[in-house]
Enzyme design. Sequence first.
Site: not given
Length: 512
Positions: A390, A403
Amino acid sequence: MLLQYHPNHQDAHFLQGELSEIKENFIEASYHFRKTIDLNPTYPNAHYRLANIVLYQFEDETPQASELFEKAIELDPSNADAHYQYAVLQDEYFNQPTKAIEYYRETIELQPDHPYAAYDLAVLYQRMGMPEEAKAAYELAKKINPAVQTPQNDAIFVIKSNQEETPLVVQAPAPAIPAATSNELISALQEDIRRLEELIISNQTMLLATQQTMVNFLPHHAETNHLIEEVKEEQPEFIEPTSAVETPKVPGKIVVITGATAGIGKATADLFAANGYRLILTGRRSERLEDVKAEYESKYQAEVLIKTFDVRDPFSIDEMMNSLEENWQDIDILVNNAGLAKGLEPIHEGKLEDWETMIDTNIKGLLYMTRAVAPYMVKRRKGHIINISSTSGKEVYPNGAVYCATKTAVEALTKGMRLDLFKHNIRVSQVAPGAVEETEFSLVRFEGNTERAAQVYENFQPLRASDVAETIYYIATRPDHVNIQDVLMLSTQQASFNLIDRSGRPEQLVAT
Ligand code: NDP
Ligand code: 8X3
């Protein structure tokens, strides 16, 4: 652009297929022709166009090409070239000479001046020990194309036909299977553009967004004309069906995709299924997996194995691997996609449970899967692991520490895997996307709060799951000597997590 507003517009898909074919993007072309067929199974010429791509651009897909030509003939019995291609396949691939003869003859009936059918028929008759028929077909071939008359051919067809000898194996002087001529492609394309324009113009019910579509479509049309001119200039006779960018469809390859029940994983599965791969799809929701399997089996006749388990559980993963029958063990590609974010809170307020879930899924789950699958790849000296990271692996944003830490770990793991596995001839890649819609990512992050989830994608056009899927597919289909290690991709309107141009999606901009 038209497809953006009308994603199920069959003409637009067909036209896009033709454009992609001219641009030699055969994966995209086959996708759009398949989609056309999906939307309208009797769409004129779609099977025929797809069959040509499948046959000439994708290795080892001959059986599928044959089925497509068969269907093309069923839909349009006057298509001489479909008959011819089908005959060649029966002759050269399936060893069905009688059927091949039948279709060569039908080709000649439909198109008496077909440039290759008579000659190929002559060769086949000769091979079958039918010299009289071979001679007659050769005579016809000479009339159609005097260039086939050579002393060698004369000797084979004319003289040998009168002797009782073992038939000779005859080499065809010209390529046995002709490419579609550029003129054919161009006129088909022009006809479709005309049809599509008529359709758009006559559709009085189209709203603002569609008007914008027209505006955007026109330059595209100009681009098409430009392309056509280029093709005409460069290749007055033929477009050779060789791809500048090799993106072959490799049938029978096995791809494992974790997290295939939704979002990026599902979009990726769709693309691999459409392109002839055998799929092992995983996730925790078995009903979803059943649905996905049924969908791809009927839509693409894909071979799909589904495995329901939690990537956080290494024992289930081992069990899954041990349960694979021998013909499913040679995994070629592993897409480590399953992952999630939970919560968006400052570090001092974060929930331990959320942290555990993210760390266990995004890092440990990816590791367990890799540990289970990679040894098979090492043993075969063959394989490709593609991790879904990501932008959060490249930047850290407020309230997203954990995260972001998990995705930073994915980045490190991708690099580490590459260092360890390159000497075993295994490719390792990753894709790092920014915000992606058509996923359940934000819904999961915000515990099913749909309103909050929708806000994430408000007033800008994020990436779509299919955009990421296409990138994964691209990476996976490079030639064996190419390892794309890292792709960072964001929506045009997003420059970083918090730098998003929220002035509206393109169509909203126009409407206001
Ligand atoms: P989705 O929520 O739509 O899909 C996530 C998939 O992961 C689901 O199929 C889910 O299946 C599976 N999954 C989650 N936890 C587990 C688990 N413990 N065991 C097995 N499967 C699991 O999200 P996305 O498609 O967006 O996410 C895919 C990947 O992309 C993730 O790694 C995510 O971090 C990453 N990503 C997403 C971005 C986005 O904006 N959407 C941007 C950048 C990266 P099931 O629930 O059935 O188990
Ligand atoms: C998902 C994208 O920006 O929400 O990885 O973290 S973001």
